[in-house]
Design a protein around this motif. Structure first.
Motif, short mmCIF file in Angstrom:
data_model
loop_
_atom_site.label_atom_id
_atom_site.label_comp_id
_atom_site.label_asym_id
_atom_site.label_seq_id
_atom_site.Cartn_x
_atom_site.Cartn_y
_atom_site.Cartn_z
N GLY A 10 0.83 -1.19 0.00
CA GLY A 10 0.00 0.00 0.00
C GLY A 10 0.86 1.24 0.00
N GLY A 11 0.27 2.35 -0.31
CA GLY A 11 0.98 3.62 -0.29
C GLY A 11 2.25 3.60 -1.10
N SER A 12 3.35 4.07 -0.50
CA SER A 12 4.62 4.18 -1.20
C SER A 12 5.29 2.83 -1.45
CB SER A 12 5.58 5.08 -0.43
OG SER A 12 5.86 4.52 0.84
N ILE A 13 4.85 1.79 -0.75
CA ILE A 13 5.44 0.46 -0.93
C ILE A 13 4.95 -0.17 -2.23
CG2 ILE A 13 5.54 -1.89 0.02
CD1 ILE A 13 5.36 -0.61 2.79
N GLY A 14 3.71 0.08 -2.57
CA GLY A 14 3.11 -0.54 -3.75
C GLY A 14 2.06 -1.57 -3.34
N TRP A 15 1.32 -2.03 -4.32
CA TRP A 15 0.17 -2.88 -4.05
C TRP A 15 0.33 -4.32 -4.53
CZ3 TRP A 15 -3.63 -1.24 -0.90
CH2 TRP A 15 -3.63 0.12 -0.60
N GLY A 16 1.47 -4.68 -5.09
CA GLY A 16 1.67 -6.02 -5.64
C GLY A 16 1.46 -7.14 -4.64
N HIS A 17 2.09 -7.03 -3.49
CA HIS A 17 1.96 -8.08 -2.46
C HIS A 17 0.52 -8.19 -1.98
CE1 HIS A 17 6.36 -8.54 -1.86
NE2 HIS A 17 6.36 -7.29 -2.28
N VAL A 18 -0.10 -7.05 -1.76
CA VAL A 18 -1.48 -7.02 -1.27
C VAL A 18 -2.44 -7.63 -2.28
CG1 VAL A 18 -3.38 -5.50 -0.58
CG2 VAL A 18 -1.05 -5.04 0.24
N ARG A 20 -1.79 -9.78 -4.67
CA ARG A 20 -1.56 -11.24 -4.75
C ARG A 20 -2.27 -11.94 -3.61
NH1 ARG A 20 3.52 -9.70 -6.57
NH2 ARG A 20 4.45 -9.70 -4.49
N GLY A 21 -2.10 -11.40 -2.39
CA GLY A 21 -2.75 -12.00 -1.23
C GLY A 21 -4.26 -11.94 -1.32
N ARG A 22 -4.76 -10.82 -1.76
CA ARG A 22 -6.22 -10.67 -1.89
C ARG A 22 -6.78 -11.69 -2.87
NH1 ARG A 22 -9.47 -5.76 -4.80
NH2 ARG A 22 -11.51 -6.73 -4.63
N ALA A 23 -6.13 -11.87 -4.00
CA ALA A 23 -6.62 -12.82 -5.01
C ALA A 23 -6.73 -14.22 -4.43
CB ALA A 23 -5.69 -12.82 -6.23
N LEU A 24 -5.77 -14.63 -3.64
CA LEU A 24 -5.82 -15.95 -3.03
C LEU A 24 -6.89 -16.02 -1.94
CD1 LEU A 24 -4.65 -18.79 -2.49
CD2 LEU A 24 -3.04 -17.69 -0.93
N LEU A 25 -6.91 -15.04 -1.06
CA LEU A 25 -7.81 -15.09 0.10
C LEU A 25 -9.27 -14.93 -0.26
CD1 LEU A 25 -5.70 -13.14 2.72
CD2 LEU A 25 -5.82 -15.60 2.32
N SER A 38 3.89 -2.64 7.35
CA SER A 38 3.93 -1.26 6.86
C SER A 38 2.90 -1.07 5.75
CB SER A 38 5.33 -0.95 6.35
OG SER A 38 5.46 0.39 5.99
N GLY A 39 2.14 0.00 5.83
CA GLY A 39 1.10 0.27 4.85
C GLY A 39 -0.27 -0.22 5.26
N VAL A 40 -0.40 -0.77 6.45
CA VAL A 40 -1.66 -1.39 6.87
C VAL A 40 -2.82 -0.41 6.89
CG1 VAL A 40 -1.28 -1.13 9.36
CG2 VAL A 40 -2.73 -2.99 8.51
N ASP A 41 -2.59 0.85 7.24
CA ASP A 41 -3.70 1.81 7.29
C ASP A 41 -4.32 1.99 5.91
OD1 ASP A 41 -3.46 2.23 10.04
OD2 ASP A 41 -2.01 3.84 9.76
N ALA A 42 -3.48 2.11 4.88
CA ALA A 42 -3.99 2.25 3.51
C ALA A 42 -4.70 0.98 3.06
CB ALA A 42 -2.84 2.58 2.56
N VAL A 43 -4.16 -0.16 3.42
CA VAL A 43 -4.77 -1.44 3.03
C VAL A 43 -6.12 -1.61 3.72
CG1 VAL A 43 -4.53 -3.96 3.04
CG2 VAL A 43 -2.56 -2.51 2.49
N VAL A 73 -4.66 -20.75 12.15
CA VAL A 73 -4.58 -20.94 10.72
C VAL A 73 -3.93 -22.28 10.41
CG1 VAL A 73 -4.50 -18.46 10.17
CG2 VAL A 73 -2.38 -19.71 10.53
N ASP A 74 -4.16 -22.75 9.20
CA ASP A 74 -3.55 -24.00 8.76
C ASP A 74 -2.20 -23.78 8.09
OD1 ASP A 74 -5.84 -25.62 9.49
OD2 ASP A 74 -6.86 -24.67 7.80
N ALA A 75 -2.00 -22.59 7.53
CA ALA A 75 -0.74 -22.29 6.83
C ALA A 75 -0.48 -20.79 6.85
CB ALA A 75 -0.82 -22.78 5.40
N VAL A 76 0.81 -20.45 6.79
CA VAL A 76 1.24 -19.07 6.68
C VAL A 76 1.97 -18.91 5.35
CG1 VAL A 76 2.75 -17.28 7.65
CG2 VAL A 76 1.50 -18.81 9.18
N ILE A 77 1.58 -17.91 4.59
CA ILE A 77 2.28 -17.56 3.35
C ILE A 77 2.97 -16.24 3.59
CG2 ILE A 77 2.04 -16.94 0.93
CD1 ILE A 77 -0.40 -18.81 0.84
N VAL A 78 4.28 -16.20 3.38
CA VAL A 78 5.06 -14.98 3.58
C VAL A 78 5.43 -14.41 2.22
CG1 VAL A 78 7.17 -13.99 4.54
CG2 VAL A 78 5.97 -15.81 5.78
N ASP A 79 5.00 -13.18 1.97
CA ASP A 79 5.30 -12.46 0.73
C ASP A 79 5.95 -11.14 1.14
OD1 ASP A 79 5.42 -11.52 -1.85
OD2 ASP A 79 3.27 -11.38 -2.15
N ASP A 80 7.21 -11.23 1.59
CA ASP A 80 7.90 -10.06 2.12
C ASP A 80 9.40 -10.27 1.93
OD1 ASP A 80 7.68 -7.55 3.89
OD2 ASP A 80 9.21 -8.75 4.89
#
Length: 94
Positions: A10-18, A20-25, A38-43, A73-80
Motif C-alpha cells: 500500500g501507499g509508497s510500498i506498492g500494491w503487488g503483495h497485497v 496477490r494475497g487478496r486474489a488468493l484469500l 507497513s502500509g496497513v492503514d492504507a490497506v 490458521v492451517d498455513a502461513v504464506i510470507v510475501d515479504d
C-alpha cells in the motif's frame, strides 16, 4: 483451509503483495486473513470496498507479524523481502 498471508504494501510500498494475497484469500473465505505490516492503514481503508470481503490484520511487531503459537490458521504464506529468516522457518513448524 485457513491462511494467514503475511506481507507489507500500500501507499509508497506498492500494491503487488497485497493484490496477490487478496486474489488468493478471496477464494478461501472469511477464516483467512491478510496480515499487513507497513502500509496497513492504507490497506485497511481500501479493504472496506472489497467484495467479497477479505479480513485484514496488523503485524504484531516488525520482527513477529503473527503469534505462531496462537495463530488459528492451517498455513502461513510470507510475501515479504525483509522478514527474519528464523521467523519464517518457525512458521513452517506451526
Amino acid at each position: 483451509m485457513r491462511i494467514a498471508y503475511v506481507c507489507q504494501g500500500g501507499g509508497s510500498i506498492g500494491w503487488g503483495h497485497v493484490t496477490r494475497g487478496r486474489a488468493l484469500l478471496e477464494s478461501l473465505g472469511p477464516s483467512s486473513a491478510l496480515i499487513v505490516g507497513s502500509g496497513v492503514d492504507a490497506v485497511e481503508a481500501w479493504a472496506r470496498t472489497w467484495r467479497p470481503e477479505v479480513r485484514v490484520g496488523r503485524w504484531m511487531t516488525p520482527q513477529e507479524p503473527l503469534a505462531l503459537d496462537s495463530a488459528d490458521v492451517d498455513a502461513v504464506i510470507v510475501d515479504d523481502y525483509g522478514l527474519d529468516a528464523a521467523w519464517i522457518e518457525a512458521s513452517t513448524r506451526m
